[in-house]
Design an enzyme around this catalytic site. Structure first.
Site, PDB file in Angstrom:
ATOM      1  CG  ASP A  51      -2.102   0.945   1.054  1.00  0.00           C
ATOM      2  OD1 ASP A  51      -3.253   0.503   1.251  1.00  0.00           O
ATOM      3  OD2 ASP A  51      -1.850   2.110   0.692  1.00  0.00           O
ATOM      4  CB  SER A  92      -6.273   2.265   0.091  1.00  0.00           C
ATOM      5  OG  SER A  92      -5.009   2.857   0.270  1.00  0.00           O
ATOM      6  CB  THR A 145      -5.943  -3.085   0.691  1.00  0.00           C
ATOM      7  OG1 THR A 145      -5.465  -1.766   0.473  1.00  0.00           O
ATOM      8  CG2 THR A 145      -5.430  -4.023  -0.387  1.00  0.00           C
ATOM      9  CG  HIS A 271      -0.895   8.858   4.538  1.00  0.00           C
ATOM     10  ND1 HIS A 271      -1.569   9.753   3.739  1.00  0.00           N
ATOM     11  CD2 HIS A 271      -1.314   7.620   4.168  1.00  0.00           C
ATOM     12  CE1 HIS A 271      -2.383   9.086   2.928  1.00  0.00           C
ATOM     13  NE2 HIS A 271      -2.248   7.797   3.162  1.00  0.00           N
ATOM     14  CG  HIS A 310      -2.248   4.894  -3.513  1.00  0.00           C
ATOM     15  ND1 HIS A 310      -1.367   5.253  -2.497  1.00  0.00           N
ATOM     16  CD2 HIS A 310      -3.275   4.277  -2.871  1.00  0.00           C
ATOM     17  CE1 HIS A 310      -1.857   4.890  -1.336  1.00  0.00           C
ATOM     18  NE2 HIS A 310      -3.019   4.269  -1.536  1.00  0.00           N
TER      19      HIS A 310
HETATM   20 ZN   LIG Z   1      -3.054   5.993   2.040  1.00  0.00          ZN
END
Ligand SMILES: [Zn+2]
Length: 372
Positions: A51, A92, A145, A271, A310
């Site tokens: 992720d 996500s 996810t 993040h 991503h």
């Molecule tokens: Zn994220």
């Protein structure tokens, strides 16, 4: 006479050329695949999702790991376009729903389309075809996810509703956090009991599952009440969870299996614009990649696909970065970016994953290779 000999010679040369194997753009992998004796079609598919794992995150992990990653053992590489139906920058949920269901949907959607209608996932199709299935993650099992493979809910934030929806999908083994969404619910229901009633061996987050036998056809292992810790703070279960899930699904494996393994927290490091967090999660993920490749190379009937939903953070590896010493990061955002992400493949059907395509095509390719 001389003319006849000449034309026979020419004929022989042409036949010889025609019998040469076709070398596509990159002969190396095909030869590798052929030599390794993989089956024509996959019986099993293992999809690993990093992720937030864009190329910069992979590169940072590699340069902080003596310039070497297990990902380099993968045979084919492609690029996936990650945009969502309503935004060039996906989250996500839309990202995972794209390769779980083969549809572009809105950010926040879990297994539903832009009209919020449920769409069958590759995991559910595998179940319908008598196969075994599994979900393993380093986050709550209801997170965007893993949930996108086994639930259908219009918002990724509705954890209790996602939990309920997951009960309708008989996943054979699931390992992750999020126990509280089963047994500390606003509606006071205890859905751990529902799991037990439908035949699950439930191992709760207080138990040491690593040394426990899996005694039932279905197993649910909770590794935390809510979110598991980062790898750097002691979470060590993901590798064992991956290995034991493969072992569990491959036991008396007549019809094949589908397994999704997520390196969930690479994204959280992005993040937080925290390069140490990213590198530590990336190295753990790649370590597990090595384990799964070892299985694939021995098993010969399993297709391994590794990709991301991503990139996170708009990470750049800036000057002053030094091999194996430090990454000098540049960040453009504390959210995701729209850059394409790599898709790695190894095993039966792997060559179908080279090239550039939409993230939804990953679903189409898996479905075609399974013959659904
Ligand atoms: Zn994220």
């Amino acid at each position: 006479m001389k003319k006849i000999i000449q034309s026979i010679l020419v004929l022989l040369v042409f036949t010889f050329i025609a019998c040469q194997p076709d070398t596509d753009t990159d002969p190396q992998p095909k030869t590798v695949q052929k030599k390794e004796g993989y089956a024509e079609k996959p019986k099993n598919i293992i999809l690993m999702v990093g992720d937030g794992m864009g190329l910069p995150q992979i590169t940072a992990g590699m340069y902080m790991n003596k310039n070497k990653l297990n990902l380099e053992r993968m045979a084919y590489i492609g690029l996936s376009k990650t945009h969502a139906a309503d935004n060039l920058v996906t989250d996500s949920a839309a990202g995972a729903t794209a390769f779980a269901c083969g549809i572009k949907t809105y950010n926040g959607a879990i297994g539903v389309d832009v009209q919020k209608k449920p769409v069958k996932t590759i995991l559910e199709l595998a179940e319908d075809n008598g196969m075994k299935t599994g979900l393993v993650a380093a986050c709550v099992i209801q997170h965007a996810t893993p949930a996108s493979f086994a639930a259908h809910v219009d918002s990724r934030h509705k954890y209790e509703e996602i939990t309920e929806s997951m009960l309708n999908t008989p996943v054979d083994i699931m390992i992750g956090g999020g126990q509280k969404h089963f047994d500390e619910r606003v509606d006071k229901r205890n859905l751990l009991d529902s799991l037990r009633k439908s035949g699950y061996q439930v191992i709760d987050s207080t138990q040491k599952w690593q040394n426990m036998d899996f005694t039932s056809e279905k197993v649910a292992v909770f590794t935390a009440s809510v979110q598991p810790k980062p790898f750097s703070q002691g979470r060590k279960y993901l590798k064992k969870a991956a290995n034991r899930s493969i072992e569990f699904l491959n036991k008396e494996n007549e019809k094949g299996f589908f397994l999704m393994i997520e390196g969930s927290q690479i994204d959280w490091g992005g993040h937080a614009n925290n390069i140490d967090y990213v590198v530590s999660e990336m190295k753990e993920f790649d370590d597990i990649v090595g384990e799964v490749i070892d299985f694939v190379e021995k098993d010969k009937e399993t297709l391994l696909i590794i990709t991301a939903d991503h990139e996170t953070g708009g990470l750049a590896i800036n000057p002053k970065s030094m091999m194996n010493q430090k990454i000098e990061p540049g960040w453009t955002t504390d959210y995701h970016t729209a850059t394409m992400v790599p898709v790695f493949a190894l095993g039966p059907g792997a060559k179908d994953f080279k090239g550039i395509y939409e993230n939804t095509a990953i679903f189409d390719k898996m479905k075609k290779l399974y013959g659904f």
